[in-house]
Enzyme design. Structure first.
Site, PDB file in Angstrom:
ATOM      1  N   ALA A   1       2.086 -24.515 -16.992  1.00 23.10           N
ATOM      2  CA  ALA A   1       1.812 -23.108 -17.304  1.00 23.10           C
ATOM      3  C   ALA A   1       2.743 -22.238 -16.467  1.00 23.10           C
ATOM      4  O   ALA A   1       3.414 -22.731 -15.560  1.00 23.10           O
ATOM      5  CB  ALA A   1       0.361 -22.780 -16.999  1.00 23.10           C
ATOM      6  N   LYS A   2       2.816 -20.985 -16.754  1.00 17.41           N
ATOM      7  CA  LYS A   2       3.607 -20.058 -15.934  1.00 17.41           C
ATOM      8  C   LYS A   2       3.182 -18.644 -16.268  1.00 17.41           C
ATOM      9  O   LYS A   2       2.702 -18.382 -17.375  1.00 17.41           O
ATOM     10  CB  LYS A   2       5.101 -20.225 -16.251  1.00 17.41           C
ATOM     11  CG  LYS A   2       6.005 -19.752 -15.150  1.00 17.41           C
ATOM     12  CD  LYS A   2       6.153 -20.809 -14.057  1.00 17.41           C
ATOM     13  CE  LYS A   2       7.052 -20.368 -12.939  1.00 17.41           C
ATOM     14  NZ  LYS A   2       7.338 -21.456 -12.003  1.00 17.41           N
TER      15      LYS A   2
END
Ligand code: NAD
Length: 437
Positions: A126-127
């Site tokens: 994720a980011k």
């Protein structure tokens, strides 16, 4: 895609590439996809899995209205992307930067999926990012942005679903605000919702140094593979922040000779070796390396082409491109930064026999100790620093050997070996879990 059913992944990759706009060499999503395509083709990945793995699972864009110190209302934009959560909760940093785009966050989230899989952590990728210039904001304004962003994406977050960490321009303090905001909403303290927190509130010992330590461990493995000595090996490091300065310090402690370092203000070079502790002190006092006495000034571009055994790009993306790759004279490149080398540069470095420890392996020490932090928070039992560092070393060495074995088996670069290992691990879980529909 309304095209005829593709027979194999090769056809699908070609169809997909024809549809994708011809992007710049430095486009981060394209950079990630070119390596992904190469590895998927070699693995002969099922076309269905190819489609699943190239697409981010979830993308959320939110408005973040805050009242500035001046009393004016300003609205910022925040993004969170979960690329793949098949192996566990999404894991990935949060960056505050004017250059944040959805494309970039998508690429960084995918890199996190592959990175976590390379070191075999039970996490997906994720980011997140907020489009802002943190240097133009007060601490109070940054806190408001962080808290409003956290509450806007709160349905995505949680120790079992998505666990942010620091990235460019965010730090322990920002993680503390995220943890507090999330905990206020949940009505109880949830330390495991973020990593990279201050040690006093559930952070892990060794986390701050973990990425640099991972760079040291993988560089030592690479030197061994190239039958080169650790002691006396010459090193040039671009970037003197968390990753660059820690790597420099730890490498010097191992007897390596750090001949050049740089930051935003430019670089310094000394063939007999720099005193890194002194450089760190200098930066503490003067903010930048600029003006450091007793060394020759070099530009960031010159630093990348210095003759040395190990080059560590630990600042920015896209610094080694098709324009300067032929000039690189290091024997080994250890990618402390995410995406410092473009796909076109890869081919040139490969041709010139330069051994690249790819970012998704080289800088995975940070996420590995983030994983340790998450484990410690959930267990409510904390480890001493020696235990953290030893467990990190074991994981990094094992990942290095697995990537090296993959690259030898398929006669590919370490980068493509790392992607193949990662894609295979994520794909294996998809095959076992099957398709819920
Ligand atoms: P940081 O902000 O602590 O340090 C960045 C350094 O790069 C600073 O010294 C800065 O002056 C320098 N820099 C900025 N612009 C530059 C330019 N144009 N030319 C040369 N130097 C420049 O950041 P960090 O945490 O050390 O991260 C560096 C890189 O490593 C990023 O790509 C980040 O995504 C990656 N990374 C960091 C971690 C981590 O745990 N911190 C983990 C994995 C990957």
């Amino acid at each position: 895609m309304a095209n005829a059913k593709p027979r194999n992944v090769q056809t699908l990759i070609k169809q997909d590439r024809d549809l994708r706009f011809r992007s710049l060499e430095t486009d981060p999503f394209e950079s990630m996809m070119q390596r992904f395509d190469d590895a998927a083709r070699r693995l002969n990945l099922e076309p269905g899995l190819y489609k699943v793995l190239r697409a981010p699972e979830k993308q959320l864009i939110v408005s973040i209205p805050i009242m500035r110190d001046s009393g004016e209302i300003e609205v910022f934009t925040g993004i969170r992307v979960q690329h793949n959560t098949s192996r566990g909760p999404g894991k990935g940093g949060l960056r505050f930067d004017l250059g944040v785009t959805l494309e970039e966050v998508n690429a960084l989230a995918a890199w996190m999926t592959w990175k976590c899989a390379v070191v075999n952590l039970p996490f997906g990728g994720a980011k997140g990012g907020v489009i802002c210039d943190p240097h133009a904001l007060s601490a109070a304004e940054l806190e408001k942005i962080t808290r409003r962003y956290t509450s806007a994406i709160i349905d995505m977050l949680g120790p079992d679903s998505d666990v942010p960490a620091p990235d460019v321009n965010t730090n322990e303090r920002v993680m503390a605000w995220i943890m507090d905001t999330y905990s206020m909403h949940k009505r109880h303290t949830v330390t495991a919702v973020v990593t990279g927190k201050p040690v006093e509130m559930g952070g892990s010992l060794g986390r701050r140094e973990a990425t640099g330590r991972g760079c040291l461990v993988t560089t030592k493995c690479a030197l061994r593979h190239r039958k080169m000595k650790v002691k006396g090996a010459t090193v040039a490091i671009q970037g003197f922040g968390n990753v660059g300065s820690t790597t420099a310090r730890l490498m010097q402690q191992e007897g390596m000779k750090v001949i050049a370092v740089s930051d935003k203000s430019g670089g310094i070079h000394s063939q007999k070796g720099l005193d890194i502790e002194h450089c760190v002190e200098w930066v503490k006092e003067h903010r930048f390396l600029e003006g450091y006495p007793g060394a020759v000034q070099v530009t960031n571009e010159e630093l990348l082409t210095l003759p040395c055994d190990v080059l560590v790009p630990a600042a920015l993306e896209n610094v080694i491109t098709s324009k300067n790759a032929d000039l690189v004279r290091a024997k080994i490149i250890c990618e402390g930064a995410n995406g410092p080398t473009t796909a076109r540069a890869d081919a040139i470095l490969d041709r010139n026999g330069i051994y690249v420890i790819p970012d998704i392996l080289a800088n995975a020490g940070g996420v590995t100790v983030s994983y340790f932090e998450w484990v410690q928070d959930r267990g409510g039992y904390f480890w001493d620093e020696h235990t953290v560092n030893e467990r990190l070393r074991i994981i990094m060495e094992k990942a290095f050997e697995e990537v090296a074995a993959m690259s030898e088996k398929h006669d590919v670069s370490m980068r493509i070996g790392a992607y193949m290992l990662a894609i295979e691990r994520v794909a294996a879980v998809h095959r076992l879990r099957g398709m819920y529909a």
